[in-house]
Every structure is written in C-alpha cells, then in structure tokens.
Motif scaffolding. Structure first.
Motif, PDB file in Angstrom:
ATOM      1  N   LEU A 169       0.818  -1.207   0.000  1.00 58.48           N
ATOM      2  CA  LEU A 169       0.000   0.000   0.000  1.00 58.48           C
ATOM      3  C   LEU A 169       0.859   1.267   0.000  1.00 58.48           C
ATOM      4  O   LEU A 169       0.533   2.245  -0.677  1.00 58.48           O
ATOM      5  CB  LEU A 169      -0.935   0.003   1.210  1.00 58.48           C
ATOM      6  CG  LEU A 169      -1.870   1.208   1.302  1.00 58.48           C
ATOM      7  CD1 LEU A 169      -2.851   1.236   0.138  1.00 58.48           C
ATOM      8  CD2 LEU A 169      -2.640   1.202   2.630  1.00 58.48           C
ATOM      9  N   LYS A 170       1.995   1.219   0.725  1.00 59.89           N
ATOM     10  CA  LYS A 170       2.876   2.387   0.761  1.00 59.89           C
ATOM     11  C   LYS A 170       3.414   2.704  -0.641  1.00 59.89           C
ATOM     12  O   LYS A 170       3.516   3.868  -1.041  1.00 59.89           O
ATOM     13  CB  LYS A 170       4.032   2.161   1.728  1.00 59.89           C
ATOM     14  CG  LYS A 170       4.942   3.375   1.905  1.00 59.89           C
ATOM     15  CD  LYS A 170       6.042   3.087   2.904  1.00 59.89           C
ATOM     16  CE  LYS A 170       6.893   4.334   3.129  1.00 59.89           C
ATOM     17  NZ  LYS A 170       7.492   4.857   1.897  1.00 59.89           N
ATOM     18  N   ALA A 183      -8.414   4.352  -2.570  1.00 67.75           N
ATOM     19  CA  ALA A 183      -9.292   3.497  -3.378  1.00 67.75           C
ATOM     20  C   ALA A 183      -9.038   2.020  -3.073  1.00 67.75           C
ATOM     21  O   ALA A 183      -9.973   1.217  -3.009  1.00 67.75           O
ATOM     22  CB  ALA A 183      -9.085   3.780  -4.859  1.00 67.75           C
ATOM     23  N   CYS A 184      -7.759   1.666  -2.865  1.00 67.12           N
ATOM     24  CA  CYS A 184      -7.428   0.287  -2.502  1.00 67.12           C
ATOM     25  C   CYS A 184      -8.044  -0.086  -1.160  1.00 67.12           C
ATOM     26  O   CYS A 184      -8.605  -1.178  -0.991  1.00 67.12           O
ATOM     27  CB  CYS A 184      -5.916   0.106  -2.453  1.00 67.12           C
ATOM     28  SG  CYS A 184      -5.087   0.207  -4.047  1.00 67.12           S
ATOM     29  N   LEU A 185      -7.935   0.824  -0.195  1.00 66.20           N
ATOM     30  CA  LEU A 185      -8.495   0.570   1.129  1.00 66.20           C
ATOM     31  C   LEU A 185     -10.013   0.419   1.062  1.00 66.20           C
ATOM     32  O   LEU A 185     -10.590  -0.463   1.705  1.00 66.20           O
ATOM     33  CB  LEU A 185      -8.114   1.700   2.087  1.00 66.20           C
ATOM     34  CG  LEU A 185      -6.653   1.750   2.521  1.00 66.20           C
ATOM     35  CD1 LEU A 185      -6.346   3.064   3.223  1.00 66.20           C
ATOM     36  CD2 LEU A 185      -6.325   0.572   3.436  1.00 66.20           C
ATOM     37  N   GLY A 189     -12.029  -2.946   2.057  1.00 69.36           N
ATOM     38  CA  GLY A 189     -13.071  -2.913   3.077  1.00 69.36           C
ATOM     39  C   GLY A 189     -14.389  -3.443   2.554  1.00 69.36           C
ATOM     40  O   GLY A 189     -15.076  -4.226   3.231  1.00 69.36           O
ATOM     41  N   ALA A 190     -14.779  -3.049   1.341  1.00 69.21           N
ATOM     42  CA  ALA A 190     -16.027  -3.517   0.749  1.00 69.21           C
ATOM     43  C   ALA A 190     -15.992  -5.021   0.516  1.00 69.21           C
ATOM     44  O   ALA A 190     -16.977  -5.730   0.746  1.00 69.21           O
ATOM     45  CB  ALA A 190     -16.297  -2.779  -0.561  1.00 69.21           C
ATOM     46  N   ALA A 191     -14.833  -5.531   0.060  1.00 63.05           N
ATOM     47  CA  ALA A 191     -14.710  -6.969  -0.212  1.00 63.05           C
ATOM     48  C   ALA A 191     -14.833  -7.791   1.064  1.00 63.05           C
ATOM     49  O   ALA A 191     -15.521  -8.819   1.097  1.00 63.05           O
ATOM     50  CB  ALA A 191     -13.379  -7.250  -0.902  1.00 63.05           C
TER      51      ALA A 191
END
Length: 226
Positions: A169-170, A183-185, A189-191
């Motif tokens: 992520l960094k 957007a990745c986070l 979270g949704a998944a």
C-alpha cells in the motif's frame, strides 16, 4: 513492558444509557415487563391515594430508549390500561367529560415524551456508530473493536481472530498518490464486508492493518475460514 489497552472510565448514567440501548429485544422486553409488574404491584398495594404516573413513565421511557418509538407507544398504552384497571375512575372523579379529556391529554403528553426519547435514541445510536466507524473503509475503528470484542468474548465458544494488512500500500501511495491508496483501502473494506457475516467484527486498527473477529464452530473451521 507493553501498555495494555483499557477502556476509559465512564460516568454511571451514560453507561446505563449505553447498556440499555444495546440490549437484545428479548432482554429489553423482559426488563420492561418486570418494571411494569413492579410498578403495577405498588399501584395495587397503595390504591388511588398514591399516583404512580411518574413510575409508569420511567418504564415507558426505558421501552422507548431500548427498543424505539413503537415499543414506547405500546408500553404506554399497556401502562395506561394497567393503571385504569387497578384504580378505575378514581383517578378521574369529575365525570365522563373530564375523564375523556384527562385520558386524551395524558396520552398526548406521553406520546410527545416517547417521541422525544426515541428521537434522542436514534441520534445517540447514529453518533455512536459515526464515532466508531472508519469513514474510508466502513470498518470499525480501534476504539469500537476493543469495546465490542470485549463483549463478544465467550469462553464456551470458539473465536477466530484474524490480523490482515495490505502489502504494497505504501508503494501505491508513493507512486500513484494517496487517492489511489484510499481506493485500494475502500475496495478491500467492501470486499471483506461482503465475505463476513453481519455479526462478525471487522476493524481498521492502523493505516493498512485490519482485524477480523468472528465466531466459529471449532478449530478446524477456524483454520478453514482464516
């Protein structure tokens, strides 16, 4: 030595409000029925000489706070029926017309109080969740996880605690910008929320660190789910 997390001390009255609003419906109804029975017994023993309207109102407010408007209204009607059955017309000794007006005014006043208590309850619950939810991912935050996980621990059942983080992520933040990292986070979270059950706890405890806490059947099921 590492510091162990401990929940902050809270005043007794807010803690009571918090516990009441978290009661399960069956527990709340049991408390309401028990409270109404105690007040009705006192009403029966004291007769019409002592007016126990405020005591009934407390029971009604407990119903509205723990279960909402409809439960408060239902409890209010039941309490009015109980006190009328016990005391009869002795509470309204001035004739049929005054009886109707008194009954209507008391019902209206009780309805207003129930609406206020139920409205405050909705605001309380909404603010409670807003203060304990990570806006970006929709997961619980660190504070909420420790509060709810402490209540969910049951020595008689298997529980699975999963630690997860997002590798790379960094690098996404550094190369593509923080908007891409966010957007990745959000996607993660949704998944996760789609994969777990509603009663499972999913919390964001760090920048890219998450915890999932859930009830499982046994150790084999825990390994499979993990």
């Amino acid at each position: 030595m590492g510091m162990q997390w401990a929940p902050p001390k809270a005043r007794a009255v807010p803690r009571i409000f918090d516990r009441l609003v978290r009661l399960r419906p069956a527990q709340a109804w049991l408390l309401i029925v028990l409270g109404a029975d105690i007040v009705a017994l006192l009403d029966l023993l004291t007769g019409p000489d002592l007016w126990l309207g405020p005591a009934y109102l407390i029971v009604i407010c407990v119903a509205a706070w723990s279960l909402g408007w409809w439960a408060g209204q239902l409890t209010g009607i039941a309490c009015m029926g109980i006190t009328f059955a016990i005391n009869g017309l002795s509470l309204y000794p001035y004739g049929d017309a005054d009886f109707a007006w008194n009954l209507a005014l008391r019902f209206a006043a009780a309805s207003v109080i129930i609406a206020i208590v139920a409205g405050v309850r909705r605001a309380y619950v909404r603010e409670w969740w807003l203060a304990r939810t990570d806006i970006l991912t929709g997961a619980l935050n660190r504070q909420a996880f420790f509060e709810l996980a402490q209540q969910a621990v049951d020595a008689q059942r298997w529980r699975l605690l999963v630690f997860a983080d997002l590798d790379g992520l960094k690098q996404v933040n550094d190369v593509q910008g923080h908007a891409a990292g966010d957007a990745c986070l959000r996607a993660y979270g949704a998944a996760v929320r789609k994969l777990i059950r509603r009663e499972d706890l999913f919390a964001r405890v760090g920048g890219d660190e998450f915890i999932i806490f859930m009830n499982v059947k046994d150790e084999a099921a825990a390994r499979t789910v993990a």
